[in-house]
Design an enzyme around this catalytic site. Structure first.
Site, PDB file in Angstrom:
ATOM      1  N   GLY A  66       0.801  -1.212   0.000  1.00  0.00           N
ATOM      2  CA  GLY A  66       0.000   0.000   0.000  1.00  0.00           C
ATOM      3  C   GLY A  66       0.835   1.263   0.000  1.00  0.00           C
ATOM      4  N   LYS A  89       3.936   0.038 -10.108  1.00  0.00           N
ATOM      5  CA  LYS A  89       3.922   1.461  -9.762  1.00  0.00           C
ATOM      6  C   LYS A  89       5.333   2.015  -9.636  1.00  0.00           C
ATOM      7  CE  LYS A  89       5.092   1.082  -5.211  1.00  0.00           C
ATOM      8  NZ  LYS A  89       6.026   1.876  -4.412  1.00  0.00           N
ATOM      9  N   ASP A 116      -1.049   3.520  -4.271  1.00  0.00           N
ATOM     10  CA  ASP A 116       0.408   3.460  -4.245  1.00  0.00           C
ATOM     11  C   ASP A 116       1.012   4.131  -5.474  1.00  0.00           C
ATOM     12  OD1 ASP A 116       2.734   2.852  -2.964  1.00  0.00           O
ATOM     13  OD2 ASP A 116       2.570   0.689  -3.140  1.00  0.00           O
ATOM     14  N   THR A 125       3.711   7.181  -5.132  1.00  0.00           N
ATOM     15  CA  THR A 125       5.076   6.973  -5.619  1.00  0.00           C
ATOM     16  C   THR A 125       5.384   7.845  -6.827  1.00  0.00           C
ATOM     17  OG1 THR A 125       4.816   4.683  -4.890  1.00  0.00           O
ATOM     18  CG2 THR A 125       6.746   5.173  -6.197  1.00  0.00           C
ATOM     19  N   ASN A 154      11.943   6.024  -6.584  1.00  0.00           N
ATOM     20  CA  ASN A 154      11.794   5.725  -8.006  1.00  0.00           C
ATOM     21  C   ASN A 154      11.523   6.992  -8.812  1.00  0.00           C
ATOM     22  OD1 ASN A 154      11.809   2.603  -8.217  1.00  0.00           O
ATOM     23  ND2 ASN A 154      10.536   3.032  -6.435  1.00  0.00           N
TER      24      ASN A 154
END
Length: 332
Positions: free
Chosen positions: A135, A190, A243, A247, A255
């Site tokens: 999550g 993701k 998520d 992100t 990332n």
């Protein structure tokens, strides 16, 4: 509840710190020097500086299986690259086990493709009753008890229940889900898409472009997940859309930072070295694309990220390739 967290990186430490408010928690570190430093400073200066370790949090090293002895729940908080080894070391453990890593294992044989965490477990420690805790969550915020919602996924009801009992509390809300495939696909893909949105932001392409990337990225993630047996609704939940948004847009995202640095002209090696932490999207992007091709799933954004990471295209060329694709229906 007695909880053993195997892995003293940022996320493992944050979860152990949070859970220690309510449970008897042991945090295991592989590196003896790191363990000694944490014990002396009562904080994880390498991965989670400025977060004090509660006096109740027990620190330990040695064999992981010994550390897990007597626990009611074991959490594996290692990166994807170490998951197979760690699960193998836990073979025979009878209490629920869950991992935190998000990614796809790199294929080690020609013609093979990378495995999701639950597939690794099925091969390396099939007797474990296991699952994943995933999550939208940055370690710093969890350690500081800022509101966070997670999802506990497993085919086993008792594993889901153990994760909810362990981590649901004043600052953490934990939802249960039996679609472990969907939850793991969301967690892996993701990270790849966040590199693309970091690139977009680094090139100052604007908020319209970022919104388009996130939306079309969610479509790619969903197509890939459905091909592997996931349920579509999982990707509209915490481990999918939730998520991905975190992100792809959060300043704490490693990332996304990789994409930003590549847009600034850094090499991939320079970008990764500057992080000081693992950016799973860098390591699983090729495996995601490889497996998608094997399933006949089209993932143009992920393909563009791999081309960028491999040095086959420059940042501006990756964007131009996406924008130059032929028109197509939105829903197909």
């Amino acid at each position: 509840m007695r909880i053993c967290v195997l892995g003293a990186g940022a996320w493992g430490t944050a979860l152990a710190v949070n859970a220690a408010d309510r449970h008897a928690v042991t945090l295991w570190a592989r590196d003896d020097a790191q363990l000694a430093a944490m014990a002396g400073a009562r904080q994880n200066e390498r991965y989670l500086p400025s977060v004090p370790l509660p006096a109740s949090l027990r620190l330990t090293g040695g064999p992981a299986k010994d550390a897990a002895r007597g626990a009611d729940l074991v959490i594996v908080a290692t990166p994807m690259a170490a998951l197979r080894e760690q699960l193998g070391a836990l073979a025979g453990v009878t209490v629920p086990v869950a991992w935190l890593c998000k990614g796809v294992e790199t294929a080690t044989e020609a013609g093979a493709f990378g495995l999701l965490p639950h597939e690794i477990q099925a091969r390396s420690a099939p007797s474990l009753r296991a699952g994943v805790l995933s999550g939208p969550s940055f370690a710093q915020e969890v350690a500081h008890r800022q509101p966070t919602a997670l999802v506990a996924a497993s085919p086993h009801a008792d594993v889901r229940a153990a994760l909810v009992d362990a981590f649901h509390g004043p600052s953490l809300r934990v939802y249960a889900n039996d679609d472990i495939v969907g939850v793991e696909v969301g967690g892996a893909v993701k990270n790849v898409l966040a590199i693309a949105t970091g690139l977009c932001d680094g090139l100052s392409l604007g908020l319209n472009a970022r919104a388009a990337l996130i939306t079309r990225g969610l479509a790619e993630m969903t197509r890939f997940g459905l091909a592997l047996g996931a349920r579509a609704e999982t990707f509209m939940g915490l481990s999918g859309l939730g998520d991905l948004v975190l992100t792809a847009t959060g300043d704490l995202s490693r990332n996304r930072k990789v994409g930003l640095l590549l847009a600034q002209g850094r090499t991939l090696a320079q970008a990764v070295e500057s992080l000081g932490h693992v950016a799973e999207g860098v390591y699983c992007a090729r495996s995601v694309v490889q497996r998608a091709r094997h399933r006949g799933v089209e993932m143009p954004i992920a393909e563009g990220v791999v081309a960028l990471l491999d040095g086959r295209v420059q940042p501006a060329e990756a964007v131009a390739a996406l924008m130059g694709r032929d028109p197509a229906p939105e829903i197909a």
